[in-house]
Write a protein that holds these residues in place. Structure first.
Motif, short mmCIF file in Angstrom:
data_model
loop_
_atom_site.label_atom_id
_atom_site.label_comp_id
_atom_site.label_asym_id
_atom_site.label_seq_id
_atom_site.Cartn_x
_atom_site.Cartn_y
_atom_site.Cartn_z
N LEU A 184 21.01 74.17 54.99
CA LEU A 184 22.34 74.93 54.92
C LEU A 184 23.30 74.90 56.07
CD1 LEU A 184 23.43 77.89 53.22
CD2 LEU A 184 22.60 78.77 55.44
N MET A 226 26.23 75.87 46.40
CA MET A 226 27.29 75.76 47.36
C MET A 226 27.89 77.00 47.63
SD MET A 226 29.95 72.82 45.45
CE MET A 226 29.22 71.36 45.35
N LEU A 266 21.37 72.77 43.55
CA LEU A 266 22.11 72.58 44.73
C LEU A 266 22.98 73.89 44.77
CD1 LEU A 266 23.17 70.54 46.64
CD2 LEU A 266 25.01 69.96 44.85
N ASP A 324 39.25 70.70 43.20
CA ASP A 324 38.13 70.09 42.48
C ASP A 324 37.73 70.59 41.21
OD1 ASP A 324 38.17 68.28 44.95
OD2 ASP A 324 36.38 69.50 45.86
N LYS A 371 24.74 71.17 56.09
CA LYS A 371 25.76 70.87 54.95
C LYS A 371 27.13 71.70 55.30
CE LYS A 371 23.01 71.26 51.38
NZ LYS A 371 22.65 71.68 49.83
N ARG A 428 20.79 91.70 62.80
CA ARG A 428 21.49 91.81 61.67
C ARG A 428 22.72 90.88 61.43
NH1 ARG A 428 20.05 95.97 58.63
NH2 ARG A 428 22.15 95.88 57.46
N LYS A 446 24.22 87.13 61.07
CA LYS A 446 24.07 86.06 60.35
C LYS A 446 24.55 84.71 61.04
CE LYS A 446 24.37 88.44 55.92
NZ LYS A 446 25.23 89.59 56.38
N VAL A 496 39.42 74.34 54.33
CA VAL A 496 38.11 74.97 53.69
C VAL A 496 37.54 73.88 52.87
CG1 VAL A 496 37.50 76.89 52.15
CG2 VAL A 496 39.15 77.09 53.59
N PRO A 497 36.19 73.50 52.98
CA PRO A 497 35.54 72.22 52.45
C PRO A 497 35.41 72.88 50.92
CG PRO A 497 33.90 73.26 54.07
CD PRO A 497 35.47 74.36 54.02
N GLY A 498 36.08 71.78 50.05
CA GLY A 498 35.89 71.79 48.60
C GLY A 498 34.56 71.58 47.89
N MET A 499 34.67 71.52 46.55
CA MET A 499 33.12 71.32 45.89
C MET A 499 32.90 69.85 46.14
SD MET A 499 33.20 73.42 42.19
CE MET A 499 34.53 72.54 41.65
N LYS A 500 33.95 68.82 45.97
CA LYS A 500 33.62 67.65 46.30
C LYS A 500 32.95 67.26 47.49
CE LYS A 500 34.73 65.84 41.96
NZ LYS A 500 35.77 65.54 41.34
N ASP A 501 33.57 67.97 48.72
CA ASP A 501 33.25 67.85 50.01
C ASP A 501 31.72 68.42 50.11
OD1 ASP A 501 35.82 67.18 50.82
OD2 ASP A 501 36.27 69.17 51.10
N LEU A 502 31.43 69.51 49.62
CA LEU A 502 30.09 69.90 49.68
C LEU A 502 29.14 69.14 49.07
CD1 LEU A 502 30.84 73.59 49.25
CD2 LEU A 502 30.30 72.46 51.58
N LEU A 503 29.60 68.58 47.69
CA LEU A 503 28.60 67.71 47.17
C LEU A 503 28.21 66.49 47.77
CD1 LEU A 503 27.83 68.31 44.23
CD2 LEU A 503 29.53 66.70 43.43
#
Ligand SMILES: Cc1cc2nc3c(=O)[nH]c(=O)nc-3n(C[C@H](O)[C@H](O)[C@H](O)COP(=O)(O)OP(=O)(O)OC[C@H]3O[C@@H](n4cnc5c(N)ncnc54)[C@H](O)[C@@H]3O)c2cc1C
Lengths: 258, 433
Positions: free
Chosen positions: A69, B128, B126, B151, A72, A28, A30, A187-194
């Protein structure tokens, strides 16, 4: 300058349970980035930002470590690219075997000036891989690293030692294991993940790496849980606080706690 | 409508639960650029459902759902249990027709949501994870994107699929904070047991499954009910109780749950099991009243966020409604993108499609259910009355037997229930359910 961060994509022991026979049920749990590795990435990222170095993530392990996953999740924390070795045969690999594979990946990348790792992995926590890796590469290994500045060939490294701290100067490549709180990971932000989704990922074939086989085979043949301490269940029951304190002191002395 | 800045995506979906994933999947399949943002480290890691999914809607979206997705068991046995302190009366409904075609299956969200998210990724969306949307970006009356931390990202359409509280829909004024009597709270645990033990205890074979619905003493008289569903090698067990009644009766939800777990008619099912998961979650119970405005310029609201949950007293349904709303939303959003017009007027097609589908029809059918279920008698006296009637029939105490009707009348005379109430509730129940 090239900086490698060796990170682990693994299972969280908080979601595992130990069976009475001492074996562990991981079904169980992850997978995720090992707890202290974001600290290593952050320390390395800051140095890379100061020196303009290339920042490369490396991970080796069982099937799953090279999934989009997983890659990223690491890339989103600021790595420029990632190199993975994903192979089912590494599921039960020991520390020395993993370190041997890591060493070959670092040689494959070429011209690496510095390897940074986390304090310990969340699933095994043996703190051995950085040292064995340094041995394989013939480089110095430093643990409990709190800061890194300077540049390739002129690194200034702060580390904790029992009872104090030291500053080291290192003239060549080295393997550094960061202390658990060397830096506060972002903490990664949306732009980092993009951006992470667009960064290069290289998957290496374990067989092609020509890792020399281990000279001895190690197998776990017995397991047990730590012995449960039996509680005394001693109750101090008196209305007078002074007497209660006396009885508590006596009981603690008798138990050897004071 | 003018949209001066070229957005980063066609669509941004907030929340990778069932509603969000199914919307994102279908829009990605249409070839749109889709971003799916989820605050959990992994989709589904904290999401919670009792676990019975009416699966036909899902099969329309994923034709191989039943063979490909992580489904646990096909429900062929529905067991409705009126539980009192030391008596219980049950209706045991088994029907082979429920197995073919499959009507309902049990699922575990911790497995289903990651599967759905993987499907979205395959379709080109995509994802996130680990990002919490703080608010949507607006320009005038129009939603133009989302903000998380520092962001900002923009899209032609934002889909709010952020679950029962939907701070997103509240934030832009589409919804008010739901009143307490529109909310219930659920507690649920997953208990592991060997497959064979489950099949023996519930008399099941193969992938057949049972769904137990319990009302009465299991919630200590608080409005609501308990459930017990079979998975392959675990049981999902929980209670759902009305928040207003809980407050009024000064009870603690976890105490009620413990009482349920230990109840003499429930505990034997769980014996020897090990608790694997435990969680609490709000349930929207307002029914049709709770579905407010779900469309505005540049945004639609789907799933629990739109108030799409039905409590019929015996089951909580939300997952299939989430799927249905996702289907309606994906169609309407796709058409609006084609017309290059994502205004409220164009997106209103979503609401029309929703109310033309089984979702809207069922919400209307059960429109009176929430009110009916607020009747206290449902949760105490009825179960006891049933048990008393049967006690009269089965208790051979050497007195001459009486006709069942007479026994029933006698029981009713002793019960605090009045004939008029029975008639009234009977009519109200028949209308509402
Ligand atoms: C105890 C209980 C039992 C139930 N039993 C059943 C049942 O047996 N059958 C059934 O059909 N239904 C059942 N339901 C109802 C069902 O669980 C819901 O209707 C269903 O989960 C709705 O799906 P959703 O995708 O709309 O919302 P959710 O599943 O709640 O998903 C919302 C998602 O949005 C994410 N999110 C929220 N805010 C943000 C943000 N700001 N930024 C990014 N992400 C965000 C969340 O992390 C989550 O992943 C039950 C509910 C409860 C509580």
């Amino acid at each position: 300058m090239k900086i490698v961060v060796a990170y682990k994509w693994t299972r969280d022991p908080e979601e595992a349970s130990a069976r009475p026979d001492g074996t562990v049920d991981w079904s169980r749990a992850k997978p995720g980035l090992s707890t202290y590795d974001p600290v290593a990435i952050e320390v390395a990222r800051q140095l890379a930002a100061e020196t303009g170095a290339e920042l490369i993530g490396v991970t080796v392990g069982d099937k799953g470590v090279g999934t989009p996953l997983a890659c990223k999740a690491a890339l989103g924390r600021g790595l420029d690219r990632v190199v993975t070795v994903e192979d089912g045969s590494l599921a039960d690999a020991g520390r020395s075997e993993l370190a041997a594979v890591l060493a070959e990946v670092i040689k494959h990348i070429g011209d690496v000036d510095l390897v940074v790792t986390g304090d310990s992995s969340m699933d095994v926590a043996a703190k051995m891989v950085p040292t064995v890796l340094a041995g394989e590469l013939g480089w110095p290994a430093v643990a409990e690293v709190t800061s890194v500045t300077g540049k390739a060939g002129e690194l200034r490294v702060g580390r904790e030692i029992p009872g104090g701290a030291q500053v080291l100067e290192i003239s060549g490549p080295a393997v550094l294991a960061t202390s658990a709180d060397a830096a506060a990971p972002r903490v990664p932000g949306m732009k980092d993940l993009l951006a992470a989704g667009k960064k290069p990922v290289e998957h290496l074939d374990l067989a092609a790496l020509k890792v020399s086989p281990q000279n001895a085979v190690m197998t776990v043949t017995g397991r047990s849980l730590p012995e449960r301490k039996v509680r005394k269940g001693q109750l101090i029951d008196t209305a007078d606080p002074a007497q209660a304190a006396d009885e508590l002191l006596t009981a603690l002395r008798q138990a050897g706690a004071l | 409508m003018t949209e001066p800045v070229e957005p980063d995506f066609d669509v941004i979906v907030i929340g990778a639960g069932i509603a969000g994933c199914v919307t994102a999947y279908q829009l990605a399949q249409q070839g749109r650029s889709v971003l799916l943002v989820e605050r959990g480290e992994e989709p589904g890691s904290k999401n919670l459902s009792g676990g019975v999914l009416y699966s036909r809607g899902m099969e329309q979206v994923f034709p191989d759902f039943l063979t490909e997705a992580p489904v646990e068991r096909r429900i062929t046995r529905n067991y409705i249990n009126f539980i009192n302190g030391d008596s219980s009366v049950a209706v045991d409904y088994r029907d082979a027709r429920l197995a073919e075609p499959v009507n309902a299956v049990t699922v575990l969200r911790a497995k289903l949501d990651p599967w759905l998210a993987a499907k979205c990724e395959e379709a080109g969306a995509l994802i996130m994870p680990g990002v919490r949307v703080d608010r949507v970006l607006t320009e005038g009356t129009r939603v133009v994107g989302v903000q998380a931390g520092d962001d900002e990202l923009r899209a032609h359409v934002v889909v709010a699929a952020d679950g029962v509280n939907s701070f997103i829909a509240q934030d832009v004024g589409l919804r008010k904070k739901p009143p307490q009597h529109h909310l219930a709270v659920g507690v649920k645990a997953v208990v592991s047991l060997p497959r064979k033990t489950i099949e023996d205890r519930f008399t099941l074979t193969g992938d057949e499954g049972a769904a137990v619905a319990a009302v009465g003493d299991c919630t200590e008289g608080v409005g609501g009910g308990g459930f017990l569903y079979t998975n392959i090698d675990s049981l999902s067990i929980g209670i759902v109780v009305r928040l207003d009644d809980l407050t009024a009766k000064k009870k603690v939800v976890t105490d009620i749950f413990d009482h349920f777990l230990e109840h003499r008619f429930i505990a034997p099912y769980l014996e020897g099991g090990e608790m694997l998961e435990y969680g609490c979650h709000l349930v929207a119970e307002g029914g049709l009243d709770m579905v407010g405005d779900i469309v505005m310029d540049g945004m639609v609201v789907v799933g629990d966020a739109a108030g799409l949950t039905l409590n019929t007293g015996l089951t909580v349904r939300g997952m299939d409604l989430a799927v249905g709303s996702a289907v309606a939303a994906a169609e309407a959003v796709g058409a609006a993108l084609d017309q290059k017009n994502t205004s409220r007027a164009t997106l209103a097609a979503y609401r029309e499609k929703l109310f033309a589908s089984y979702v809207g029809k069922d919400m209307e059918t059960y429109a009176k259910a929430p009110h009916f279920l607020e009747t206290d008698r449902m949760y105490k006296e009825y179960g006891e009355l049933l048990a008393d009637v049967l006690y009269g029939a089965f208790n051979h105490d050497l007195k001459p037997r009486e006709h069942l009707v007479k026994v029933a009348r006698g029981s009713l005379a002793h019960s605090p229930l009045k004939i008029m109430q029975l008639v009234k509730d009977g009519i109200a129940g028949a209308r509402a359910l």
